[in-house]
Design a protein around this motif. Structure first.
Motif, short mmCIF file in Angstrom:
data_model
loop_
_atom_site.label_atom_id
_atom_site.label_comp_id
_atom_site.label_asym_id
_atom_site.label_seq_id
_atom_site.Cartn_x
_atom_site.Cartn_y
_atom_site.Cartn_z
N ILE A 74 -16.82 80.56 16.42
CA ILE A 74 -15.92 81.11 15.21
C ILE A 74 -15.74 80.07 14.46
CG2 ILE A 74 -13.86 82.19 14.67
CD1 ILE A 74 -13.50 83.04 17.63
N GLY A 75 -16.16 80.47 13.15
CA GLY A 75 -16.01 79.45 12.07
C GLY A 75 -14.32 79.11 11.44
N SER A 76 -14.35 78.40 10.66
CA SER A 76 -12.95 77.65 10.18
C SER A 76 -12.09 78.93 9.55
CB SER A 76 -13.01 76.42 9.20
OG SER A 76 -11.85 76.05 9.09
N ALA A 77 -12.68 79.49 8.41
CA ALA A 77 -12.09 80.57 7.67
C ALA A 77 -11.79 81.65 8.60
CB ALA A 77 -12.87 80.91 6.68
N ALA A 78 -12.83 82.20 9.41
CA ALA A 78 -12.62 83.31 10.31
C ALA A 78 -11.53 83.19 11.18
CB ALA A 78 -14.02 83.48 10.98
N TRP A 79 -11.52 81.93 11.71
CA TRP A 79 -10.43 81.73 12.77
C TRP A 79 -9.03 82.04 12.39
CZ3 TRP A 79 -10.75 79.97 17.55
CH2 TRP A 79 -9.51 79.90 18.33
N ASP A 80 -8.59 81.75 11.12
CA ASP A 80 -7.30 82.13 10.59
C ASP A 80 -7.10 83.82 10.51
OD1 ASP A 80 -6.24 79.53 10.48
OD2 ASP A 80 -7.29 79.41 8.42
N ARG A 81 -8.35 84.30 10.04
CA ARG A 81 -8.28 85.89 9.63
C ARG A 81 -8.25 86.51 11.17
NH1 ARG A 81 -13.36 86.83 6.56
NH2 ARG A 81 -12.54 89.38 6.85
N LEU A 82 -8.75 85.91 12.10
CA LEU A 82 -8.84 86.59 13.23
C LEU A 82 -7.67 86.40 14.44
CD1 LEU A 82 -12.74 86.11 14.36
CD2 LEU A 82 -11.72 88.15 13.65
N TYR A 83 -7.32 85.15 14.16
CA TYR A 83 -6.17 84.76 15.30
C TYR A 83 -5.07 84.05 14.84
CZ TYR A 83 -10.28 85.59 18.41
OH TYR A 83 -11.27 86.06 19.04
N GLY A 84 -4.97 83.49 13.38
CA GLY A 84 -3.92 82.98 12.92
C GLY A 84 -3.49 81.80 13.87
N GLY A 85 -2.07 81.39 13.58
CA GLY A 85 -1.69 80.34 14.59
C GLY A 85 -2.13 79.06 14.56
N PRO A 86 -1.98 78.30 15.82
CA PRO A 86 -2.54 77.18 15.98
C PRO A 86 -4.13 77.30 16.04
CG PRO A 86 -0.99 77.55 17.68
CD PRO A 86 -1.12 78.75 16.75
N ARG A 87 -4.62 76.01 15.76
CA ARG A 87 -6.25 76.00 15.39
C ARG A 87 -6.77 74.81 15.98
NH1 ARG A 87 -8.47 77.55 10.44
NH2 ARG A 87 -9.72 75.46 10.28
N PRO A 88 -8.18 74.76 16.71
CA PRO A 88 -8.62 73.78 17.24
C PRO A 88 -8.62 72.53 16.19
CG PRO A 88 -9.89 75.69 17.38
CD PRO A 88 -8.99 76.11 16.43
N ALA A 89 -8.13 71.54 16.73
CA ALA A 89 -7.96 70.33 16.00
C ALA A 89 -8.90 70.03 15.00
CB ALA A 89 -7.51 69.26 16.77
N VAL A 303 -32.39 75.01 5.30
CA VAL A 303 -32.05 76.27 4.73
C VAL A 303 -30.69 76.98 5.10
CG1 VAL A 303 -34.60 76.56 4.14
CG2 VAL A 303 -33.55 77.58 6.28
N THR A 304 -30.25 76.55 6.24
CA THR A 304 -28.89 77.06 6.54
C THR A 304 -28.12 75.91 7.20
OG1 THR A 304 -29.63 78.06 8.73
CG2 THR A 304 -29.66 79.39 7.12
N GLY A 305 -26.82 76.08 7.36
CA GLY A 305 -26.06 75.17 8.15
C GLY A 305 -24.55 75.57 8.22
N ALA A 306 -24.07 75.57 9.45
CA ALA A 306 -22.75 75.86 9.53
C ALA A 306 -21.99 75.34 10.83
CB ALA A 306 -22.38 77.28 9.75
N LEU A 307 -20.48 75.05 10.82
CA LEU A 307 -20.04 74.68 12.28
C LEU A 307 -19.00 75.58 12.81
CD1 LEU A 307 -18.45 70.87 12.22
CD2 LEU A 307 -17.15 72.90 13.01
N PHE A 308 -18.91 75.80 14.09
CA PHE A 308 -18.37 76.63 14.59
C PHE A 308 -17.53 75.90 15.79
CE2 PHE A 308 -22.10 78.65 13.25
CZ PHE A 308 -21.50 79.77 12.46
N TYR A 309 -16.24 76.49 16.22
CA TYR A 309 -15.53 76.22 17.50
C TYR A 309 -15.72 77.32 18.49
CZ TYR A 309 -11.92 75.70 21.10
OH TYR A 309 -11.39 75.43 22.18
N VAL A 310 -16.35 76.95 19.82
CA VAL A 310 -16.55 77.76 20.81
C VAL A 310 -15.38 77.71 21.74
CG1 VAL A 310 -18.02 78.16 22.75
CG2 VAL A 310 -19.33 77.36 20.76
N PRO A 311 -14.48 78.89 21.67
CA PRO A 311 -13.28 79.02 22.46
C PRO A 311 -13.79 79.26 24.06
CG PRO A 311 -13.43 80.80 20.85
CD PRO A 311 -14.67 80.33 20.86
#
Length: 352
Positions: A74-89, A303-311
């Motif tokens: 799950i990406g950074s912007a999506a985390w707040d939209r999906l779960y809100g609250g605390p975030r992975p550090a 040509v692409t690139g992204a960072l995600f947290y894997v819960p």
């Protein structure tokens, strides 16, 4: 290219029960699906993420020896939209790394589905079920079907994944263990590279070996005396303050469409801290010292690139209720539009 793909012996038995299968064994097929969540569809997406383990079991049961798995990030912007609250550090948007000659690419992406199996039909079926559930809820950013190429080589002809950590060492390298409720998760960076095969094949085998830092046939690393300072391997050894090498776990896959002149490597690296991969990327694109960029970038373009947290799997199946979590302000750069970003990192345990 990049850190190596994982070895033949997986380390799933060392994973905490709640962790997703990030340390699974090398497979013969994979699909890398990256999507963006459309506005107003967050509940649809969360429902799919909750049901995903069941969908995986349904497809996987049709071939008990197929080794089907799906890791979701799950990406950074999506985390707040999906779960809100605390975030992975350490969850944030991947930065762009720009050197004198090369620049990484960043894609605005919300979800990663890393599907793996020994048969492509299993990956294909599970992806079909995922996209049926997400119809109208997401916009596809990228989809790549990867395959195992001979003896775990990339399309450049070199073995990819020689020094991945294995067993308990792999779990220690990729699983978060100092972030409270987010322990047992992982961070993952993905990046799609396209290769200039005409330019690469114009090099002699000896010249190619100097670019990578390994012998092409035997996969033996060049000696320090033989290895140039800008070799792929030389720039991807990351150490801590005490000189200990920091590992990441790669599961890179070749892909391509020869009829269209497309040949590439899909880089995917798991780590307990994204800072390790980001230091590799900085070494590659900016150089260490600055200006000494990774020679592989003269032939391979991101040509692409992204960072995600894997819960953890438990978090996805039973996420905390939003009412029990306070919503912090989103990071300053979360609403920025698409910026091209490169996603390739390498490291010695990840060295090609």
């Amino acid at each position: 290219m990049g850190p190596m793909a994982r070895g033949e012996t997986g380390a799933s038995a060392d994973l905490p029960p709640e962790s997703q299968d990030v340390v699974g064994p090398l497979t013969r097929a994979a699909i890398f699906l990256v999507v963006r969540v459309n506005e107003g569809t967050e509940d649809t997406v969360k429902d799919l993420l909750t049901d995903l383990p069941g969908l995986q079991r349904s497809v996987g049961f049709r071939s008990l020896t197929g080794g089907l798995s799906c890791v979701t990030g799950i990406g950074s912007a999506a985390w707040d939209r999906l779960y809100g609250g605390p975030r992975p550090a350490e969850l944030h948007e991947l930065p762009v790394f720009k050197g004198d000659r090369h620049e990484s690419v960043v894609s605005r992406a919300d979800l990663l589905f890393h599907l793996r199996a020994d048969r492509m039909d299993l990956c294909f079926e599970l992806e079909t079920l995922i996209m049926a559930r997400l119809e109208g809820a997401v916009t596809v950013v990228d989809e790549v079907q990867g395959f195992r190429y001979f003896d775990a080589r990339d399309v450049l002809g070199f073995v990819d994944g020689t020094e991945n950590p294995t067993g308990r060492g792999a779990s220690e390298a990729v699983l978060v263990d100092d972030d409270g409720d987010f322990d047992g998760g992982s961070y993952v960076v993905v990046q799609k590279y396209l290769h200039d095969m005409a330019a690469w094949n114009a090099l002699s085998t000896e010249q190619q070996e100097l670019v990578i830092g390994r012998r092409k046939l035997s996969d033996v690393e060049l000696s320090d005396e033989e290895k140039p300072a800008d070799a792929h391997i030389a720039l991807n050894v990351i150490t801590d303050e005490d000189g200990n090498e920091l590992d990441i776990l790669r599961d890179n896959m070749p892909f391509g469409r020869p009829a269209y002149g497309e040949f590439g490597t899909y880089f995917i690296g798991y780590a307990k801290s994204p800072s390790v991969i980001e230091r590799m990327l900085e070494n590659m694109f900016v150089g260490s010292p600055p200006g000494n960029h990774d020679r592989i970038l003269d032939f391979s373009t991101p040509v692409t690139g992204a960072l995600f947290y894997v819960p953890t799997a438990g978090f996805l199946e039973d996420p905390p209720a939003p009412s029990s979590r306070s919503s912090p302000a989103a990071p300053e750069n979360e609403s920025e539009p698409d910026v091209s970003l490169g996603i390739g990192s390498l490291r010695r345990s990840a060295r090609s």
